[in-house]
Design an enzyme around this catalytic site. Structure first.
Site, PDB file in Angstrom:
ATOM      1  N   ASP A 207     -16.755 -96.479 -57.455  1.00  0.00           N
ATOM      2  CA  ASP A 207     -15.710 -96.162 -56.484  1.00  0.00           C
ATOM      3  C   ASP A 207     -16.159 -95.040 -55.538  1.00  0.00           C
ATOM      4  OD1 ASP A 207     -12.824 -96.631 -55.882  1.00  0.00           O
ATOM      5  OD2 ASP A 207     -12.653 -94.502 -56.365  1.00  0.00           O
ATOM      6  N   GLU A 262     -19.175 -98.745 -53.751  1.00  0.00           N
ATOM      7  CA  GLU A 262     -18.254 -98.773 -52.623  1.00  0.00           C
ATOM      8  C   GLU A 262     -18.606 -97.587 -51.728  1.00  0.00           C
ATOM      9  OE1 GLU A 262     -13.493 -98.766 -51.604  1.00  0.00           O
ATOM     10  OE2 GLU A 262     -14.342 -97.254 -52.900  1.00  0.00           O
TER      11      GLU A 262
END
Ligand code: ISL
Length: 536
Positions: A207, A262
């Site tokens: 993330d 990401e």
């Protein structure tokens, strides 16, 4: 010649399927999905023909950001089950030939993580430096102009009265940013990676990974940054050092563990740098296509940008149309068309056709595709009434529960009085897994056929990709591997387009987005929003 296919790491050949665990399947009838629910439906994913699952966070969490606020990285939140349920899921997935990657949230913890609880207890606490604290400016204001991701009017800083300092949070105040400059943070976070690798996961989706490095000076952001909150930039050299350390850890494990990061930057050139020189991320999400409208020119631009940025590094592309943070692509395309004046009747006809053609595009581009759960049903975002909205980022619509069948609870086995945490997407009485699985012409079967064609056609998986000149509103590309070729044609317009000039009339149609059983040679004319794959 199959050698290149067998040699390539599995994650270059794989199609990933993103599972958002709250909304996939519910085994215990509390209206929120869980790990046992996922496990019960693994056979459906194997039937569909995907190769790997990415499961969004299921760790212990107060759920301020629905699991992206982690209070224990090494345990399962009771809402989703327990470690034994996770182990059982992975064992079953592996038996079915499905790999499993999980989310890793290294930029921030929950404010209820014991590390932050201790950090906030006093300026002298053992964990104080594990987070980013700064004294107020002379007038009491925050240290810089950074704003938080979900509320661009709010600072990315929260003042902590008891200890008289501000702490940094790129997202909610309940998600304090970790300070990776503190060596103990890096080593504790690497331990969490080892914990799950030792349990047998095949890798991670990391993330907002570019956040783990931050400029010490925490300089003000420039006034305009394209499309993202300013503090999301964080593009500093130390991040790359840290990624190399993480990469070494992963590569020291057997069986090609993968990390897909990401990197929430809108420049493909910038994203490309996070692959390093084959020594940082194995894969990185590239988000311009996730925001690209259904326009041939825009897609040509995205494809060209990815090739120019990634090919010289030998970096392998990824493709994403939808995820749990943004409106589903079908919904996005429909909204954009409505804004451009498309009338409802045309829109209804084109909506499904666009979703189908987009599936063929996603699964035939060179790179690793990520399918978001429910896109294979052609789902639209749910209309979530105000009194049922729960996400601080306004992302409830794309997170609606997955409709498994046409019964009133759509396979969620919710007892009387219990409702699912969000309402179902529109039309779930007929647009559900069971109904579409029974209909050979459905979009679900189109996904399944396209995935099967990919598996049977190495050129579509690892082949080179060459763009072919084609008329306005269309894209044409050839995929080639060791002499095997196929050609993909996509029509982004609502009318027929004559493509005979490409010289492929009569070619064998391997797949057509609107026709389950195309027979005979190709006519040379693309139908409205139609995609076809031709042999040769
Ligand atoms: O959600 C967004 C826009 O609505 C994005 O800006 C998103 O915040 C960004 O992609 C980072 O997302 C990831 O980290 C967030 C979490 O809320 C998202 O769900 C996750 O995908 C914080 O952990």
């Amino acid at each position: 010649m199959t050698a290149p296919v067998d040699d390539a790491p599995w994650w270059q050949r794989a199609v990933f399927y993103q599972v958002y665990p709250r909304s996939f399947a519910d085994a215990d009838g509390d209206g929120v999905g869980d790990l046992a629910g996922i496990r019960a439906h693994l056979a459906d994913l194997a039937w569909l023909g995907v190769d790997a699952l990415w499961i969004s966070p299921f760790f212990r969490s107060p759920m301020a950001d629905f699991g992206y606020d982690v209070s224990d990285y090494c345990d399962v939140d009771p809402l989703f089950g327990d470690l034994a349920a996770f182990d059982a899921l992975v064992a079953d997935a592996h038996r079915l030939g499905l790999r499993v990657i999980i989310d890793w949230v290294p930029n921030h913890t929950s404010d209820r993580h014991p590390w932050f609880v201790d950090a906030a207890s006093s300026r002298d606490s053992a964990h104080r430096d594990w987070y980013v604290w700064r004294d107020p400016e002379q007038d009491g204001s925050p240290p810089n102009n950074w704003v938080a991701a979900f509320d661009l009017d709010a600072p990315a800083w929260t003042f902590h009265e008891p200890t008289g300092q501000w702490y940094l949070h790129m997202f909610e105040s309940a998600q304090p940013d970790l300070n990776w400059d503190e060596p103990a943070v890096e080593s504790a976070m690497l331990d969490t990676v080892r914990f799950w690798l030792d349990r047998g996961v095949d890798g991670f989706r990391a993330d907002v990974i570019h956040g783990i490095g931050k400029d010490h000076a925490l300089p003000d952001d420039p006034p305009e940054v394209e499309g993202i909150p300013h503090c999301a930039l964080n593009d500093v050299p130390v991040t790359h050092e840290r990624l190399r350390t993480i990469r070494t850890l992963l590569d020291d494990y057997p069986d090609d563990r993968v990390m897909v990061g990401e990197v929430f930057l809108m420049s493909t050139d910038a994203v490309a740098t996070y692959y390093g020189h084959d020594d940082e991320l194995h894969l990185a999400f590239n988000f311009p296509p996730l925001f690209a409208p259904w326009l041939a020119g825009r897609w040509a631009g995205c494809i060209d940008a990815a090739r120019r940025a990634l090919d010289p590094r030998g970096a392998w592309p990824t493709w994403v149309l939808s995820n749990h943070d943004n409106a589903r692509h079908r919904t996005r395309y429909d909204r954009a068309a409505a804004r451009a004046g498309e009338d409802t009747a045309t829109g209804t006809r084109r909506s499904e056709a666009r979703a189908r053609a987009a599936a063929v595009l996603l699964l035939t581009l060179r790179g690793t595709p990520f399918v978001y759960q429910g896109d294979e049903l052609g789902l639209l975002d749910a209309d979530v009434p105000e009194d049922r909205r729960v996400d601080p980022g306004g992302r409830d619509g794309c997170r609606a529960p997955y409709p498994w069948d046409g019964s009133p609870d759509h396979g969620w086995a919710t007892p009387d009085g219990v409702t699912t945490w969000l309402p179902f997407p529109p039309g779930a009485d007929s647009r559900n897994h069971e109904a579409l699985a029974a209909e050979p012409g459905s979009i679900l079967h189109l996904y399944r056929r396209t995935l099967a064609l990919r598996r049977a056609t190495p050129a579509l998986v690892l082949g080179a990709m060459e763009m072919l000149g084609s008329p306005d509103d269309t894209l044409a590309y050839r995929r080639e591997l060791a002499g095997d070729t196929c050609t993909v044609l996509v029509n982004f317009s609502g009318g027929d387009v004559d493509v005979t000039a490409l010289g492929r009339v009569g070619a064998e149609v391997l797949l057509a987005s609107d026709d389950p059983a195309p027979a005979g040679g190709w006519s040379g004319v693309l139908g409205p929003d139609q995609a076809v794959v031709l042999r040769g």
